[in-house]
Enzyme design. Structure first.
Site, PDB file in Angstrom:
ATOM      1  N   ASP A 183       8.424 -15.950 -28.692  1.00 18.85           N
ATOM      2  CA  ASP A 183       8.671 -16.755 -28.501  1.00 18.85           C
ATOM      3  C   ASP A 183       7.614 -17.331 -27.305  1.00 18.85           C
ATOM      4  O   ASP A 183       6.874 -16.247 -27.122  1.00 18.85           O
ATOM      5  CB  ASP A 183      10.044 -17.358 -26.590  1.00 18.85           C
ATOM      6  CG  ASP A 183       9.518 -18.693 -26.129  1.00 18.85           C
ATOM      7  OD1 ASP A 183       9.358 -20.002 -27.401  1.00 18.85           O
ATOM      8  OD2 ASP A 183       8.865 -18.769 -25.480  1.00 18.85           O
ATOM      9  N   GLU A 292       9.873 -18.976 -33.566  1.00 17.61           N
ATOM     10  CA  GLU A 292      10.742 -20.162 -33.830  1.00 17.61           C
ATOM     11  C   GLU A 292       9.767 -21.198 -35.415  1.00 17.61           C
ATOM     12  O   GLU A 292       8.470 -20.978 -35.353  1.00 17.61           O
ATOM     13  CB  GLU A 292       9.984 -20.975 -32.173  1.00 17.61           C
ATOM     14  CG  GLU A 292       8.427 -21.462 -32.248  1.00 17.61           C
ATOM     15  CD  GLU A 292       8.691 -21.880 -30.895  1.00 17.61           C
ATOM     16  OE1 GLU A 292       9.147 -23.522 -31.018  1.00 17.61           O
ATOM     17  OE2 GLU A 292       8.381 -21.582 -30.134  1.00 17.61           O
ATOM     18  N   CYS A 359      21.177 -20.677 -22.144  1.00 17.23           N
ATOM     19  CA  CYS A 359      21.337 -19.653 -21.946  1.00 17.23           C
ATOM     20  C   CYS A 359      21.500 -18.788 -22.965  1.00 17.23           C
ATOM     21  O   CYS A 359      22.419 -19.142 -23.742  1.00 17.23           O
ATOM     22  CB  CYS A 359      22.552 -19.198 -20.982  1.00 17.23           C
ATOM     23  SG  CYS A 359      23.280 -18.006 -20.325  1.00 17.23           S
ATOM     24  N   CYS A 364      27.778 -17.190 -22.952  1.00 19.13           N
ATOM     25  CA  CYS A 364      28.300 -18.486 -22.271  1.00 19.13           C
ATOM     26  C   CYS A 364      27.203 -19.520 -22.993  1.00 19.13           C
ATOM     27  O   CYS A 364      27.822 -19.787 -23.611  1.00 19.13           O
ATOM     28  CB  CYS A 364      27.211 -17.831 -21.322  1.00 19.13           C
ATOM     29  SG  CYS A 364      26.924 -19.532 -20.631  1.00 19.13           S
ATOM     30  N   CYS A 380      20.977 -19.089 -14.757  1.00 15.53           N
ATOM     31  CA  CYS A 380      21.814 -20.285 -16.078  1.00 15.53           C
ATOM     32  C   CYS A 380      22.617 -21.067 -15.504  1.00 15.53           C
ATOM     33  O   CYS A 380      23.825 -20.815 -13.969  1.00 15.53           O
ATOM     34  CB  CYS A 380      23.232 -19.396 -16.658  1.00 15.53           C
ATOM     35  SG  CYS A 380      24.318 -20.482 -17.304  1.00 15.53           S
ATOM     36  N   CYS A 383      26.968 -19.288 -15.639  1.00 19.13           N
ATOM     37  CA  CYS A 383      27.727 -18.209 -15.579  1.00 19.13           C
ATOM     38  C   CYS A 383      26.577 -17.541 -14.813  1.00 19.13           C
ATOM     39  O   CYS A 383      26.698 -16.273 -14.272  1.00 19.13           O
ATOM     40  CB  CYS A 383      27.731 -17.097 -16.986  1.00 19.13           C
ATOM     41  SG  CYS A 383      25.872 -16.792 -17.572  1.00 19.13           S
ATOM     42  N   ASP A 390      10.511 -17.461 -20.425  1.00 19.93           N
ATOM     43  CA  ASP A 390      10.417 -17.647 -21.704  1.00 19.93           C
ATOM     44  C   ASP A 390      11.333 -16.177 -22.423  1.00 19.93           C
ATOM     45  O   ASP A 390      10.978 -15.745 -23.446  1.00 19.93           O
ATOM     46  CB  ASP A 390       8.828 -17.049 -21.777  1.00 19.93           C
ATOM     47  CG  ASP A 390       7.497 -18.258 -21.127  1.00 19.93           C
ATOM     48  OD1 ASP A 390       8.931 -19.415 -21.174  1.00 19.93           O
ATOM     49  OD2 ASP A 390       6.517 -18.261 -20.749  1.00 19.93           O
TER      50      ASP A 390
HETATM   51 ZN   LIG Z   1      25.074 -18.716 -18.836  1.00 19.87          ZN
END
Ligand SMILES: [Zn+2]
Length: 437
Positions: A183, A292, A359, A364, A380, A383, A390
């Site tokens: 990323d 990406e 997440c 999750c 998150c 969770c 990053d």
């Molecule tokens: Zn999560």
């Protein structure tokens, strides 16, 4: 494999002038030939490379200045134009401008540009019309020359050889199962799903912890990955101000433009150096590198994820910064694909919408902007998973690629193919690098 080698040429003053003139001849040949192609198209006809070449030979009798350029270089200009028109269409191809493009000459045939090594440090190349030119052998040529491009960058001239280095691409990467997502961080240039941070921050450039740079320095952030030192950034801003005051066409303005170009040239070289190093590290360690996909990014991503203050300038700034970021990112992608040829790595790109707020825990996968607590922290809301923002995004990128199915690695050249996948949309993201849109 074909690879590039770039050296700085030691032109004398006469050669510099002549090279500049040859480039001008090529530029005018390009522009005239392009206009001719358009004129033909306007009346529903077509003119191709062969006919333009023939006419060029004719024109040389009438306009002796055309003969100032080596014949093969002029022909190559027409060939390049032909290719550009085929690829992009006659109406999209741009004029060559004296101010916007740096002069550049292509020498297509190796037998016309013999290279001699003088000693351990120096070599020389013979260029038609220009004669012998020395260059510092900053690294060995390492293979047979296929062609060369001579171009000016700032005040110096360079030669880029296309070299066949005789190396073969490995069939399989040394670590065939190693996959990584990458990323581009907002603060750090590139962050991997394994938590590695690649940063090229020049000495005391605008640091993470330091206070926001003054408003005026925004222009200098033209390279906000910190390729500029603080002193250079300051000088850049000062020069820009001076440029704004300088009269158009004045000698003073030309000097300022030249000085600005020198700074940006340094930035370009640092960036190229940095991306090459990152690319080397990543391709050495990973068989599959997932990035990406920029082409779909623009549609979805927000400027940076930080709360932006209202005002047009902010929007403008983030637009600029993003454009620059994209440029650096594109450079990294090109460097990765090039380095991957030597290790058998595969480079692929996935749509990365919402990776900054998703997440990365497989079970999750909650998408919530509130999970991104700050620039650096991801927590998150579902969770409770905590990770550097990053790194979390890089993990999401990796996960998206793996959800898309296995990739056959080690095809040698750019990229690989997905098992049972028709080479459609995804393969375009993985194809040979093209010019940025
Ligand atoms: Zn999560």
């Amino acid at each position: 494999m074909l690879t590039g080698r770039r050296y700085r040429l030691e032109f004398d003053a006469g050669q510099k002038l002549l090279a500049e003139r040859i480039a001008a001849v090529c530029r005018s040949a390009w522009n005239t030939a392009l206009e001719q192609r358009r004129a033909y198209r306007r009346r529903g006809a077509f003119i191709g490379y062969a006919e333009q070449c023939r006419q060029l030979a004719e024109a040389k009798k009438e306009f002796p200045w055309l003969a100032e350029a080596p014949a093969q270089v002029l022909q190559q200009t027409l060939k390049d134009l032909d290719q550009a028109c085929r690829r992009h269409g006659t109406w999209k191809v741009r004029w060559k401008s004296k101010t916007r493009q740096a002069p550049s000459l292509r020498f297509p045939t190796p037998k016309h540009i013999p290279v001699e090594v003088i000693n351990r440090r120096w070599a020389r190349v013979f260029l038609p019309k220009l004669g012998w030119v020395r260059f510092r052998l900053s690294r060995p040529l390492g293979g047979a020359v296929r062609s060369a491009t001579v171009s000016r960058d700032g005040e110096h001239w360079f030669i880029s050889f296309l070299v066949e280095d005789g190396q073969r691409a490995p069939q399989v990467h040394a670590r065939p199962d190693a996959v990584v997502g990458v990323d581009r961080g907002v603060v750090t240039a590139a962050v991997t799903s394994d938590g590695e941070f690649f940063d090229r921050r020049h000495a005391t450039a605008f640091g993470v912890s330091s206070s926001e740079p003054p408003e005026e320095s925004m222009a200098a952030r033209a390279d906000d990955r910190g390729y500029l030192s603080a002193g250079e950034a300051e000088r850049y801003v000062r020069l820009q101000r001076r440029l704004a005051r300088a009269e158009k066409g004045s000698a003073r303005r030309a000097r300022v433009v030249c000085a600005l170009g020198a700074i940006m040239g340094r930035v370009r070289r640092r960036r190229a150096d940095f991306t090459a190093q990152v690319a080397h590290r990543l391709t050495r360690d990973y068989a599959h590198i997932v990035l990406e996909d920029l082409k779909v990014r623009g549609m979805t991503a927000s400027a940076s994820g930080t709360a932006a203050a209202p005002g047009a300038r902010v929007a403008q700034k983030s637009g600029l910064n993003r454009a620059i970021l994209d440029k650096g990112w594109y450079g990294l992608e090109v460097a990765l694909r090039s380095a991957a040829r030597y290790t058998g790595s595969v480079v692929s790109a996935v749509p990365a919408a919402y990776t900054s707020r998703t997440c990365s825990v497989a079970a999750c996968g909650r998408v919530d902007a509130k999970s991104r607590e700050s620039q650096a922290l991801f927590r998150c809301t579902a969770c409770g998973y905590v990770e550097h923002a990053d790194v979390n995004a890089a993990k999401c990128i990796k996960a998206r690629e793996q959800a898309a199915g296995p990739v056959v690695s080690g095809r040698g050249d750019f990229g690989g193919a997905r098992v049972g996948e028709a080479s459609s949309a995804r393969s375009t993201a993985r194809g040979a690098p093209r010019a940025a849109a």
